[in-house]
Design a protein around this motif. Structure first.
Motif, PDB file in Angstrom:
ATOM      1  N   ALA A  46     -26.011  15.139  31.844  1.00 52.64           N
ATOM      2  CA  ALA A  46     -26.659  14.641  33.092  1.00 52.64           C
ATOM      3  C   ALA A  46     -26.695  13.161  33.484  1.00 52.64           C
ATOM      4  N   LYS A  47     -26.275  12.459  32.640  1.00 49.74           N
ATOM      5  CA  LYS A  47     -26.026  10.979  32.914  1.00 49.74           C
ATOM      6  C   LYS A  47     -24.687  10.521  32.928  1.00 49.74           C
ATOM      7  N   PRO A  48     -24.337   9.524  33.710  1.00 46.25           N
ATOM      8  CA  PRO A  48     -22.859   9.268  33.942  1.00 46.25           C
ATOM      9  C   PRO A  48     -22.223   8.752  32.389  1.00 46.25           C
ATOM     10  N   LEU A  49     -21.218   9.197  32.271  1.00 46.44           N
ATOM     11  CA  LEU A  49     -20.263   8.996  30.978  1.00 46.44           C
ATOM     12  C   LEU A  49     -19.200   8.051  31.537  1.00 46.44           C
ATOM     13  N   ILE A  50     -18.862   7.050  30.866  1.00 46.59           N
ATOM     14  CA  ILE A  50     -17.816   6.382  31.223  1.00 46.59           C
ATOM     15  C   ILE A  50     -17.066   5.677  30.184  1.00 46.59           C
ATOM     16  N   ALA A  51     -15.775   6.347  30.149  1.00 44.19           N
ATOM     17  CA  ALA A  51     -14.724   6.291  28.928  1.00 44.19           C
ATOM     18  C   ALA A  51     -13.754   4.866  29.347  1.00 44.19           C
ATOM     19  N   LEU A  52     -13.695   4.092  28.445  1.00 47.60           N
ATOM     20  CA  LEU A  52     -12.847   2.955  28.641  1.00 47.60           C
ATOM     21  C   LEU A  52     -11.626   3.013  27.565  1.00 47.60           C
ATOM     22  N   LEU A  53     -10.559   3.406  28.434  1.00 50.68           N
ATOM     23  CA  LEU A  53      -9.302   4.012  27.516  1.00 50.68           C
ATOM     24  C   LEU A  53      -8.337   2.955  27.630  1.00 50.68           C
ATOM     25  N   ASP A  54      -8.411   1.877  26.671  1.00 50.75           N
ATOM     26  CA  ASP A  54      -7.622   0.850  26.381  1.00 50.75           C
ATOM     27  C   ASP A  54      -6.591   0.998  25.206  1.00 50.75           C
ATOM     28  N   GLY A  55      -5.628   2.051  25.553  1.00 52.69           N
ATOM     29  CA  GLY A  55      -4.872   2.175  24.405  1.00 52.69           C
ATOM     30  C   GLY A  55      -4.523   3.851  24.423  1.00 52.69           C
ATOM     31  N   ILE A  56      -4.218   4.391  23.269  1.00 47.89           N
ATOM     32  CA  ILE A  56      -3.628   5.847  23.060  1.00 47.89           C
ATOM     33  C   ILE A  56      -5.022   6.689  23.202  1.00 47.89           C
ATOM     34  N   VAL A  57      -4.610   7.610  24.028  1.00 43.06           N
ATOM     35  CA  VAL A  57      -5.873   8.720  24.416  1.00 43.06           C
ATOM     36  C   VAL A  57      -5.100   9.806  24.353  1.00 43.06           C
ATOM     37  N   MET A  58      -5.310  10.913  23.252  1.00 36.03           N
ATOM     38  CA  MET A  58      -4.672  12.094  22.878  1.00 36.03           C
ATOM     39  C   MET A  58      -5.289  12.876  22.378  1.00 36.03           C
ATOM     40  N   GLY A  59      -5.072  14.528  22.617  1.00 31.71           N
ATOM     41  CA  GLY A  59      -5.780  15.449  21.842  1.00 31.71           C
ATOM     42  C   GLY A  59      -7.408  15.352  22.040  1.00 31.71           C
ATOM     43  N   GLY A  60      -8.008  15.236  20.938  1.00 36.86           N
ATOM     44  CA  GLY A  60      -9.546  15.320  20.756  1.00 36.86           C
ATOM     45  C   GLY A  60      -9.888  13.772  21.447  1.00 36.86           C
ATOM     46  N   GLY A  61      -9.211  12.941  21.528  1.00 33.23           N
ATOM     47  CA  GLY A  61      -9.581  11.649  22.362  1.00 33.23           C
ATOM     48  C   GLY A  61      -9.536  11.831  23.740  1.00 33.23           C
ATOM     49  N   VAL A  62      -8.808  12.861  24.357  1.00 36.97           N
ATOM     50  CA  VAL A  62      -8.980  13.200  25.781  1.00 36.97           C
ATOM     51  C   VAL A  62     -10.197  14.131  25.964  1.00 36.97           C
ATOM     52  N   GLY A  63     -10.548  14.930  24.829  1.00 36.19           N
ATOM     53  CA  GLY A  63     -11.576  15.808  25.055  1.00 36.19           C
ATOM     54  C   GLY A  63     -13.055  14.985  25.067  1.00 36.19           C
ATOM     55  N   ILE A  64     -13.138  13.732  24.591  1.00 40.98           N
ATOM     56  CA  ILE A  64     -14.294  12.954  24.521  1.00 40.98           C
ATOM     57  C   ILE A  64     -14.366  11.981  25.608  1.00 40.98           C
ATOM     58  N   SER A  65     -13.360  12.045  26.580  1.00 45.69           N
ATOM     59  CA  SER A  65     -13.347  11.223  27.689  1.00 45.69           C
ATOM     60  C   SER A  65     -12.914  11.715  28.849  1.00 45.69           C
ATOM     61  N   VAL A  66     -12.228  12.800  29.203  1.00 46.63           N
ATOM     62  CA  VAL A  66     -11.765  13.340  30.441  1.00 46.63           C
ATOM     63  C   VAL A  66     -12.933  14.299  30.983  1.00 46.63           C
ATOM     64  N   HIS A  67     -13.944  14.744  30.448  1.00 40.89           N
ATOM     65  CA  HIS A  67     -14.867  15.527  30.982  1.00 40.89           C
ATOM     66  C   HIS A  67     -16.191  14.661  31.368  1.00 40.89           C
ATOM     67  N   GLY A  68     -15.961  13.462  31.178  1.00 44.14           N
ATOM     68  CA  GLY A  68     -17.162  12.525  31.766  1.00 44.14           C
ATOM     69  C   GLY A  68     -16.838  12.096  33.177  1.00 44.14           C
ATOM     70  N   ALA A  69     -17.809  11.510  33.680  1.00 40.50           N
ATOM     71  CA  ALA A  69     -17.767  11.065  35.203  1.00 40.50           C
ATOM     72  C   ALA A  69     -16.679  10.129  35.559  1.00 40.50           C
ATOM     73  N   TYR A  70     -16.466   9.106  34.704  1.00 38.17           N
ATOM     74  CA  TYR A  70     -15.524   8.147  34.872  1.00 38.17           C
ATOM     75  C   TYR A  70     -14.284   7.921  33.734  1.00 38.17           C
ATOM     76  N   ARG A  71     -13.500   7.592  34.011  1.00 39.34           N
ATOM     77  CA  ARG A  71     -12.413   7.175  32.876  1.00 39.34           C
ATOM     78  C   ARG A  71     -11.683   5.891  33.466  1.00 39.34           C
ATOM     79  N   VAL A  72     -11.708   5.015  32.722  1.00 40.14           N
ATOM     80  CA  VAL A  72     -11.140   3.723  33.221  1.00 40.14           C
ATOM     81  C   VAL A  72     -10.050   3.448  32.170  1.00 40.14           C
ATOM     82  N   GLY A  73      -8.724   3.299  32.780  1.00 41.25           N
ATOM     83  CA  GLY A  73      -7.676   2.948  31.772  1.00 41.25           C
ATOM     84  C   GLY A  73      -6.908   1.679  32.222  1.00 41.25           C
ATOM     85  N   SER A  74      -6.169   1.107  31.095  1.00 41.23           N
ATOM     86  CA  SER A  74      -5.468  -0.025  31.360  1.00 41.23           C
ATOM     87  C   SER A  74      -3.885   0.160  31.182  1.00 41.23           C
ATOM     88  N   GLU A  75      -3.095  -1.080  31.229  1.00 38.61           N
ATOM     89  CA  GLU A  75      -1.527  -0.669  31.155  1.00 38.61           C
ATOM     90  C   GLU A  75      -1.559  -0.344  29.483  1.00 38.61           C
TER      91      GLU A  75
END
Length: 209
Positions: A101-130
């Motif tokens: 119910a509260k905003p989840l913001i994942a800061l994806l500054d690097g590799i995000v694969m498999g289980g890492g996707v699962g704890i980020s992509v379902h949140g409200a915001y995903r911020v990624g870098s180069e």
């Protein structure tokens, strides 16, 4: 207090911080990490001082490279009863994050694969870098795209989700933003300042805008 030092929790400003802290393993998720994150999110949900939750990494290379499959492989079929609770609690965490119910913001500054996707992509915001590199590599060993893959991959445009599910292809920042894996894009050098601003803000929307 955290139940494991592999994931740390902190309250800063108006935010709860989840800090993945297993850099030598590229923050590969363990069963203990999944359980600890779920419990902490439950606590923060009823804490009025916490307006939103940030998920970030202590690793320079990875947000999270996936689940700790090495341990599952070492358990083997003889210890399936030991391995199954890991997947069950990981998937429960993913589901809980998707409906949080509260905003989840994942800061994806690097590799995000498999289980890492699962704890980020379902949140409200995903911020990624180069440095962002997304993939569902478990498909390359014959496993299905789990952690809610059948939920979010079909939403990606022009069958790119099907392509990622079939091939395990890696996507970088621009492709992740175009397909909706990322909601925002920044430079890696600006991630720390963004995290600070998000902690200080009561409303994350103006900061991300």
């Amino acid at each position: 207090m955290s139940e494991t030092t592999d994931v740390l929790f902190e309250e800063k400003g108006h935010a709860g911080l989840i800090i993945l802290n297993r850099p030598k393993a590229l923050n590969a998720l363990t069963h203990e990490m999944c359980v600890a994150m779920h419990r902490q999110l439950e606590r923060w949900l009823i804490d009025d001082a916490v307006h939103h939750v940030l998920i970030k990494s202590n690793s320079e290379k990875a947000f999270c490279a996936g689940g700790d499959i090495r341990q599952v492989a070492e358990n083997g079929p003889e210890k399936i009863d030991v391995s199954l609770p890991f997947f069950a609690d990981e998937y429960r965490l993913n589901t809980y994050m998707e409906s949080y119910a509260k905003p989840l913001i994942a800061l994806l500054d690097g590799i995000v694969m498999g289980g890492g996707v699962g704890i980020s992509v379902h949140g409200a915001y995903r911020v990624g870098s180069e440095k962002t590199m997304f993939a569902m590599p478990e498909t390359a060993i014959g496993f299905f795209p789990d952690v809610g893959g059948s939920h979010f991959l079909p939403k990606m445009p022009q069958n790119t989700g099907m392509y990622c599910a079939m091939t395990g292809e890696r996507l970088r920042q621009a492709d992740c933003y175009w397909t909706g894996i990322l909601t925002h894009a920044v430079k890696s050098e600006d991630m720390a300042a963004l995290a600070e601003a998000l902690c200080e803000a009561q409303d994350v929307e103006p900061v991300l805008a």
